[in-house]
Scaffold this motif. Structure first.
Motif, short mmCIF file in Angstrom:
data_model
loop_
_atom_site.label_atom_id
_atom_site.label_comp_id
_atom_site.label_asym_id
_atom_site.label_seq_id
_atom_site.Cartn_x
_atom_site.Cartn_y
_atom_site.Cartn_z
N THR A 3 0.85 -1.18 0.00
CA THR A 3 0.00 0.00 0.00
C THR A 3 0.89 1.24 0.00
O THR A 3 1.86 1.31 0.74
N ARG A 4 0.53 2.20 -0.81
CA ARG A 4 1.29 3.44 -0.84
C ARG A 4 1.18 4.16 0.50
O ARG A 4 0.11 4.19 1.08
N SER A 6 0.96 7.26 1.22
CA SER A 6 -0.01 8.35 1.23
C SER A 6 -1.43 7.81 1.44
O SER A 6 -2.23 8.43 2.11
N ARG A 7 -1.73 6.66 0.86
CA ARG A 7 -3.05 6.07 1.04
C ARG A 7 -3.23 5.61 2.49
O ARG A 7 -4.30 5.77 3.07
N THR A 8 -2.20 5.02 3.05
CA THR A 8 -2.25 4.58 4.44
C THR A 8 -2.44 5.77 5.38
O THR A 8 -3.25 5.71 6.30
N SER A 10 -3.75 8.72 4.72
CA SER A 10 -5.08 9.31 4.59
C SER A 10 -6.16 8.41 5.19
O SER A 10 -7.13 8.90 5.76
N THR A 11 -5.98 7.10 5.09
CA THR A 11 -6.93 6.18 5.72
C THR A 11 -6.88 6.32 7.24
O THR A 11 -7.92 6.40 7.90
N TRP A 93 -12.48 12.73 3.90
CA TRP A 93 -11.41 11.72 3.84
C TRP A 93 -11.89 10.51 3.05
O TRP A 93 -11.17 9.97 2.21
N GLY A 96 -11.92 10.93 -0.66
CA GLY A 96 -10.64 11.17 -1.31
C GLY A 96 -10.31 12.62 -1.51
O GLY A 96 -9.39 12.96 -2.26
N HIS A 98 -8.57 14.84 0.07
CA HIS A 98 -7.61 14.89 1.17
C HIS A 98 -7.22 16.29 1.61
O HIS A 98 -7.11 16.55 2.81
N ARG A 163 -2.85 14.88 0.18
CA ARG A 163 -2.58 15.11 -1.24
C ARG A 163 -3.54 16.13 -1.79
O ARG A 163 -4.70 16.19 -1.40
#
Length: 167
Positions: A3-4, A6-8, A10-11, A93, A96, A98, A163
């Motif tokens: 997992t990237r 940035s995705r982690t 933001s999650t 969030w 998406g 962000h 992002r």
């Protein structure tokens, strides 16, 4: 599959924001629907009637029920606005968005930090000597919410969690 980051990030930001949104929304709803319970808490803290009753401090006491109730209504209004911001931030969030989510969540989290840190810990705890009361002392609960809100604010500002988006 990795997992990237940035995705982690933001999650994680969305989840901690959502937890605090749920918490403060339940607090506000509880204070509105069961007005009398925490009204008594605020009245006792402001009246300083369960403290050591030191003459050097008692001049700080607010004994007017009108002023006490006004303070309580303002607290509920503050909680409600913070809840709305945090629910909105959680939604953003999840969608998406962000950059906007980070900004909106930050406002809601700062409201919690101000309420629980400045309001309950500093003013209630120290100015109104709530720490002296065995029966009307909310410092432990306020400290927990203050710390969790601070952690959530940090998570909301982790690199990669905000992002740019189309907002």
């Amino acid at each position: 599959m990795t997992t990237r980051p940035s995705r982690t990030a933001s999650t994680a930001a969305g989840i901690v924001t959502g937890i605090l949104a749920l918490y403060i929304a339940l607090v506000a709803i509880g204070n509105i629907t069961d007005f009398g319970t925490n009204q008594q808490f605020v009245r006792h803290v402001l009246a300083m009637d369960t403290t050591f009753r030191d003459d050097a401090l008692m001049w700080r006491a607010i004994t007017s029920t009108g002023l006490q109730d006004t303070a309580y209504v303002l607290i509920i209004a503050w909680e409600t606005v913070a809840a709305v911001l945090l629910v909105w931030g959680t939604y953003l969030w999840a969608r998406g968005r962000h950059g906007l989510a980070r900004r909106v969540s930050t406002y809601g989290l700062l409201m919690l930090l101000l309420l629980f840190g400045a309001g309950f810990i500093a003013i209630g705890g120290e100015w109104f000597a709530m720490w002296q009361s065995k029966s009307w002392n909310g410092l432990d609960a306020a400290t927990r919410v203050f710390l969790v809100s601070g952690v959530a604010l940090i998570v909301n500002h982790l690199p990669g969690g905000g992002r740019p988006d189309a907002s």
